[in-house]
Design a protein around this motif. Structure first.
Motif, PDB file in Angstrom:
ATOM      1  N   UNK A 175       0.853  -1.183   0.000  1.00 29.97           N
ATOM      2  CA  UNK A 175       0.000   0.000   0.000  1.00 29.97           C
ATOM      3  C   UNK A 175       0.897   1.243   0.000  1.00 29.97           C
ATOM      4  N   UNK A 176       0.314   2.410  -0.207  1.00 27.59           N
ATOM      5  CA  UNK A 176       1.086   3.650  -0.196  1.00 27.59           C
ATOM      6  C   UNK A 176       1.765   3.864   1.157  1.00 27.59           C
ATOM      7  N   UNK A 177       1.035   3.617   2.242  1.00 30.09           N
ATOM      8  CA  UNK A 177       1.620   3.811   3.577  1.00 30.09           C
ATOM      9  C   UNK A 177       2.796   2.881   3.816  1.00 30.09           C
ATOM     10  N   UNK A 178       2.650   1.650   3.420  1.00 33.84           N
ATOM     11  CA  UNK A 178       3.755   0.712   3.617  1.00 33.84           C
ATOM     12  C   UNK A 178       4.919   1.010   2.668  1.00 33.84           C
ATOM     13  N   UNK A 179       4.621   1.544   1.502  1.00 34.43           N
ATOM     14  CA  UNK A 179       5.701   1.939   0.599  1.00 34.43           C
ATOM     15  C   UNK A 179       6.519   3.069   1.220  1.00 34.43           C
ATOM     16  N   UNK A 180       5.848   4.021   1.851  1.00 35.27           N
ATOM     17  CA  UNK A 180       6.567   5.105   2.541  1.00 35.27           C
ATOM     18  C   UNK A 180       7.484   4.532   3.625  1.00 35.27           C
ATOM     19  N   UNK A 181       6.975   3.560   4.358  1.00 28.37           N
ATOM     20  CA  UNK A 181       7.776   2.920   5.407  1.00 28.37           C
ATOM     21  C   UNK A 181       8.933   2.138   4.788  1.00 28.37           C
ATOM     22  N   UNK A 182       8.690   1.501   3.658  1.00 29.48           N
ATOM     23  CA  UNK A 182       9.753   0.782   2.951  1.00 29.48           C
ATOM     24  C   UNK A 182      10.896   1.736   2.616  1.00 29.48           C
ATOM     25  N   UNK A 183      10.569   2.920   2.139  1.00 30.94           N
ATOM     26  CA  UNK A 183      11.599   3.891   1.791  1.00 30.94           C
ATOM     27  C   UNK A 183      12.423   4.280   3.017  1.00 30.94           C
ATOM     28  N   UNK A 184      11.756   4.498   4.133  1.00 24.56           N
ATOM     29  CA  UNK A 184      12.442   4.871   5.372  1.00 24.56           C
ATOM     30  C   UNK A 184      13.306   3.721   5.886  1.00 24.56           C
ATOM     31  N   UNK A 185      12.748   2.524   5.886  1.00 26.71           N
ATOM     32  CA  UNK A 185      13.482   1.357   6.379  1.00 26.71           C
ATOM     33  C   UNK A 185      14.650   0.986   5.477  1.00 26.71           C
TER      34      UNK A 185
END
Length: 160
Positions: free
Chosen positions: A27-37
């Motif tokens: 999802x978009x939210x998890x993609x944002x977290x993927x970028x941070x992680x």
């Protein structure tokens, strides 16, 4: 107790009486977290940046002896490495974004749920498949790892 080794290409596995599914999208939210992680996985920077910073320190020590620049660069590296101890390893947290249970809400990033999944996996499963999945998700990590490994092995063979 012997730990089980998974084949994450099977797209599902059971652990602790729970069934997990390996997803191909986020999802978009998890993609944002993927970028941070992804950055956290690379010691709060990309591995190429980390490698370049260590090389910069080495070069400064060999040439200009600019200890102030070396000190700042090393401090930044240490600060990034220090953040790793505060949470579960970024590699496992990356995997938890893509590995879900049937009724899990994949539109949110739930730190409690991520921790529950990692705790479950750690009791029965070997970590290598998770590490390989995480490394494949972080663009540029594997080439940097190969470069560092090759340079380290070359220097070791030169010492012999």
């Amino acid at each position: 107790m012997e730990l089980k080794t998974l084949n994450l290409k099977d797209k599902q596995f059971t652990c602790g009486g729970r069934t997990f599914f390996v997803e191909d999208s986020l999802s978009f939210n998890r993609y944002r977290e993927l970028q941070r992680l992804s950055i956290e996985f690379g010691f709060s920077r990309t591995f190429i940046d980390l490698f370049k910073d260590v090389q910069k320190c080495y070069d400064l020590m060999q040439t200009s002896k600019n200890y102030a620049d070396v000190s700042v660069t090393l401090y930044n590296i240490l600060a990034g490495v220090g953040q790793i101890e505060e949470k579960d390893p970024a590699a496992l947290r990356l995997c938890a974004l893509f590995i879900n249970e049937k009724d899990e809400d994949t539109t949110v990033v739930d730190e409690k749920k991520i921790k529950e999944k990692i705790d479950c996996w750690s009791k029965e499963l070997e970590v290598s498949p998770f590490f390989h999945l995480a490394a494949s998700l972080v663009d540029g990590w594997m080439p940097a790892y190969r470069l560092i490994t090759r340079n380290t092995l070359k220097k070791e063979s030169e010492k012999e």
